[in-house]
Scaffold this motif. Structure first.
Motif, PDB file in Angstrom:
ATOM      1  N   GLN A  47     -44.817   6.507  79.669  1.00 35.60           N
ATOM      2  CA  GLN A  47     -46.162   6.163  79.235  1.00 35.60           C
ATOM      3  C   GLN A  47     -46.469   4.709  79.596  1.00 35.60           C
ATOM      4  O   GLN A  47     -45.599   3.841  79.531  1.00 35.60           O
ATOM      5  CB  GLN A  47     -46.316   6.376  77.734  1.00 35.60           C
ATOM      6  N   SER A  48     -47.716   4.469  79.925  1.00 33.93           N
ATOM      7  CA  SER A  48     -48.117   3.126  80.355  1.00 33.93           C
ATOM      8  C   SER A  48     -49.071   2.449  79.380  1.00 33.93           C
ATOM      9  O   SER A  48     -49.627   1.398  79.693  1.00 33.93           O
ATOM     10  CB  SER A  48     -48.765   3.205  81.743  1.00 33.93           C
ATOM     11  N   ILE A  49     -49.263   3.037  78.192  1.00 36.98           N
ATOM     12  CA  ILE A  49     -50.095   2.430  77.152  1.00 36.98           C
ATOM     13  C   ILE A  49     -49.179   1.806  76.102  1.00 36.98           C
ATOM     14  O   ILE A  49     -48.361   2.492  75.496  1.00 36.98           O
ATOM     15  CB  ILE A  49     -51.016   3.458  76.475  1.00 36.98           C
ATOM     16  N   VAL A  50     -49.275   0.502  75.914  1.00 37.13           N
ATOM     17  CA  VAL A  50     -48.463  -0.216  74.928  1.00 37.13           C
ATOM     18  C   VAL A  50     -49.404  -0.933  73.967  1.00 37.13           C
ATOM     19  O   VAL A  50     -50.226  -1.756  74.401  1.00 37.13           O
ATOM     20  CB  VAL A  50     -47.513  -1.228  75.612  1.00 37.13           C
ATOM     21  N   ASP A  51     -49.297  -0.601  72.684  1.00 36.19           N
ATOM     22  CA  ASP A  51     -50.198  -1.186  71.674  1.00 36.19           C
ATOM     23  C   ASP A  51     -51.660  -1.039  72.069  1.00 36.19           C
ATOM     24  O   ASP A  51     -52.475  -1.954  71.915  1.00 36.19           O
ATOM     25  CB  ASP A  51     -49.869  -2.666  71.450  1.00 36.19           C
ATOM     26  N   GLY A  52     -51.990   0.137  72.621  1.00 41.58           N
ATOM     27  CA  GLY A  52     -53.369   0.425  72.979  1.00 41.58           C
ATOM     28  C   GLY A  52     -53.844  -0.197  74.274  1.00 41.58           C
ATOM     29  O   GLY A  52     -55.019  -0.054  74.627  1.00 41.58           O
ATOM     30  N   VAL A  53     -52.975  -0.882  74.982  1.00 41.02           N
ATOM     31  CA  VAL A  53     -53.348  -1.571  76.226  1.00 41.02           C
ATOM     32  C   VAL A  53     -52.641  -0.919  77.410  1.00 41.02           C
ATOM     33  O   VAL A  53     -51.428  -0.712  77.379  1.00 41.02           O
ATOM     34  CB  VAL A  53     -52.986  -3.060  76.168  1.00 41.02           C
ATOM     35  N   SER A  54     -53.406  -0.598  78.462  1.00 44.94           N
ATOM     36  CA  SER A  54     -52.810  -0.011  79.657  1.00 44.94           C
ATOM     37  C   SER A  54     -52.024  -1.060  80.434  1.00 44.94           C
ATOM     38  O   SER A  54     -52.520  -2.157  80.705  1.00 44.94           O
ATOM     39  CB  SER A  54     -53.897   0.580  80.560  1.00 44.94           C
ATOM     40  N   LEU A  58     -44.320   4.680  95.693  1.00 48.70           N
ATOM     41  CA  LEU A  58     -44.393   5.482  96.907  1.00 48.70           C
ATOM     42  C   LEU A  58     -45.802   5.957  97.232  1.00 48.70           C
ATOM     43  O   LEU A  58     -46.125   6.180  98.394  1.00 48.70           O
ATOM     44  CB  LEU A  58     -43.482   6.712  96.777  1.00 48.70           C
ATOM     45  N   GLY A  59     -46.621   6.113  96.219  1.00 44.40           N
ATOM     46  CA  GLY A  59     -47.969   6.611  96.470  1.00 44.40           C
ATOM     47  C   GLY A  59     -48.611   7.089  95.183  1.00 44.40           C
ATOM     48  O   GLY A  59     -48.029   7.013  94.101  1.00 44.40           O
ATOM     49  N   ARG A  60     -49.824   7.603  95.294  1.00 44.98           N
ATOM     50  CA  ARG A  60     -50.541   8.103  94.136  1.00 44.98           C
ATOM     51  C   ARG A  60     -51.192   9.434  94.468  1.00 44.98           C
ATOM     52  O   ARG A  60     -51.468   9.736  95.628  1.00 44.98           O
ATOM     53  CB  ARG A  60     -51.596   7.098  93.677  1.00 44.98           C
ATOM     54  N   VAL A  61     -51.415  10.228  93.432  1.00 38.70           N
ATOM     55  CA  VAL A  61     -51.956  11.575  93.592  1.00 38.70           C
ATOM     56  C   VAL A  61     -53.064  11.774  92.570  1.00 38.70           C
ATOM     57  O   VAL A  61     -52.872  11.451  91.391  1.00 38.70           O
ATOM     58  CB  VAL A  61     -50.848  12.640  93.361  1.00 38.70           C
ATOM     59  N   PRO A  62     -54.226  12.289  92.952  1.00 36.26           N
ATOM     60  CA  PRO A  62     -55.261  12.584  91.957  1.00 36.26           C
ATOM     61  C   PRO A  62     -54.730  13.544  90.894  1.00 36.26           C
ATOM     62  O   PRO A  62     -54.054  14.527  91.213  1.00 36.26           O
ATOM     63  CB  PRO A  62     -56.378  13.233  92.788  1.00 36.26           C
ATOM     64  N   LEU A  63     -55.036  13.284  89.645  1.00 36.84           N
ATOM     65  CA  LEU A  63     -54.522  14.114  88.558  1.00 36.84           C
ATOM     66  C   LEU A  63     -54.911  15.577  88.712  1.00 36.84           C
ATOM     67  O   LEU A  63     -54.139  16.476  88.350  1.00 36.84           O
ATOM     68  CB  LEU A  63     -55.022  13.584  87.211  1.00 36.84           C
ATOM     69  N   GLN A  77     -48.492  18.623  85.044  1.00 37.29           N
ATOM     70  CA  GLN A  77     -49.482  18.447  83.986  1.00 37.29           C
ATOM     71  C   GLN A  77     -48.804  18.466  82.623  1.00 37.29           C
ATOM     72  O   GLN A  77     -49.111  17.655  81.737  1.00 37.29           O
ATOM     73  CB  GLN A  77     -50.542  19.560  84.054  1.00 37.29           C
ATOM     74  N   THR A  78     -47.852  19.384  82.449  1.00 35.86           N
ATOM     75  CA  THR A  78     -47.105  19.464  81.187  1.00 35.86           C
ATOM     76  C   THR A  78     -46.316  18.198  80.945  1.00 35.86           C
ATOM     77  O   THR A  78     -46.312  17.643  79.836  1.00 35.86           O
ATOM     78  CB  THR A  78     -46.156  20.683  81.209  1.00 35.86           C
ATOM     79  N   LEU A  79     -45.650  17.691  81.990  1.00 34.23           N
ATOM     80  CA  LEU A  79     -44.866  16.462  81.844  1.00 34.23           C
ATOM     81  C   LEU A  79     -45.748  15.290  81.433  1.00 34.23           C
ATOM     82  O   LEU A  79     -45.391  14.497  80.560  1.00 34.23           O
ATOM     83  CB  LEU A  79     -44.151  16.143  83.160  1.00 34.23           C
ATOM     84  N   LEU A  80     -46.918  15.175  82.051  1.00 34.05           N
ATOM     85  CA  LEU A  80     -47.803  14.043  81.776  1.00 34.05           C
ATOM     86  C   LEU A  80     -48.456  14.112  80.396  1.00 34.05           C
ATOM     87  O   LEU A  80     -49.105  13.154  79.978  1.00 34.05           O
ATOM     88  CB  LEU A  80     -48.893  13.948  82.842  1.00 34.05           C
ATOM     89  N   HIS A  81     -48.266  15.224  79.695  1.00 33.44           N
ATOM     90  CA  HIS A  81     -48.797  15.342  78.332  1.00 33.44           C
ATOM     91  C   HIS A  81     -47.690  15.288  77.281  1.00 33.44           C
ATOM     92  O   HIS A  81     -47.936  15.566  76.108  1.00 33.44           O
ATOM     93  CB  HIS A  81     -49.601  16.638  78.191  1.00 33.44           C
TER      94      HIS A  81
END
Length: 228
Positions: free
Chosen positions: A7-14, A116-121, A129-133
């Motif tokens: 997760q990349s949200i820490v104390d409500g901040v991305s 390495l790169g990025r992918v549209p969600l 999708q399951t992992l990211l939730h």
């Protein structure tokens, strides 16, 4: 090779921007100190002493911390997300950086990442999708990494007309060119000797460090295909 979500949200901040620009990922609980040598029992005691989390309430936190400090390995893969994208990276070793303090809004527990790169969600499959939730701060992809379909997603994020020849400008031989084309195009077993394969893979590893996103994606695609 394993795959993890952090997760990349820490104390409500991305923290996505910081993670991407400074090439690392991290988790909170900085006041625990360096975790490299900490046992499970020591972690439980530290969580109770410094965060007031008693044993029966620290399970998910403890699991996330242990995965980050001890469950991940150099060369594993990690994904993070923002509102639109999933970002894929190659993990490095754990380290603890308390040079600017250990307050709760700081990230001291870190691992270096080669992005390495990025992918549209909307383009990732149902397994990802399951992992990211997952609710935990750190979660492991429990299926074989091939089920994540990262190579297809990363290839789709690159220029469709591009090939790995750009990576070969960094020193690959003509034999390596044929190997890399095989890995990324037709999946036919390469008819080259082991030393050539090793040299080609080394070229790809160097390409992962490039500042050119398309080049990193192409190299990552070739490596993932070879790993299959």
């Amino acid at each position: 090779m394993n795959l993890f979500y952090v997760q990349s949200i820490v104390d409500g901040v991305s923290k996505v921007k910081s993670f991407l620009e400074d090439n690392y990922i991290g988790i909170p609980w900085s006041a625990l100190g360096d975790l490299e040598q900490a046992s499970s029992e020591e972690l439980r005691e530290l969580l109770e002493q410094r965060y007031g989390l008693v044993a029966d309430k620290s399970g998910e936190v403890l699991q996330s911390i242990q995965l980050f400090a001890h469950g991940m390995s150099d060369g594993d893969y990690v994904v993070i997300k923002d509102e639109d994208w999933m970002y894929v990276g190659d993990l490095g070793d754990y380290y603890y950086d308390d040079s600017i303090g250990t307050s709760d809004d700081l990230i001291c527990h870190r691992r270096g990442v080669t992005w390495l790169g990025r992918v549209p969600l909307e383009e990732i499959n149902e397994h990802m999708q399951t992992l990211l939730h997952e609710p935990n701060v750190v979660a492991q992809f429990m299926l074989p990494v091939t089920q994540a379909r990262l190579e297809q997603a990363l290839r789709g994020n690159s220029d469709a007309t591009g090939t790995v020849e750009k990576a070969l400008n960094q020193g690959a031989t003509s034999a390596e060119t044929e190997l890399l084309k095989t890995l990324t195009e037709d999946h036919t077993p390469a008819r080259v000797d082991q030393s050539t394969i090793e040299a080609a893979v080394q070229v790809l590893k160097e390409a992962l460090k490039s500042k050119d996103e398309r080049l990193r994606v192409q190299a990552a695609t070739a490596i993932l295909q070879y790993a299959k």
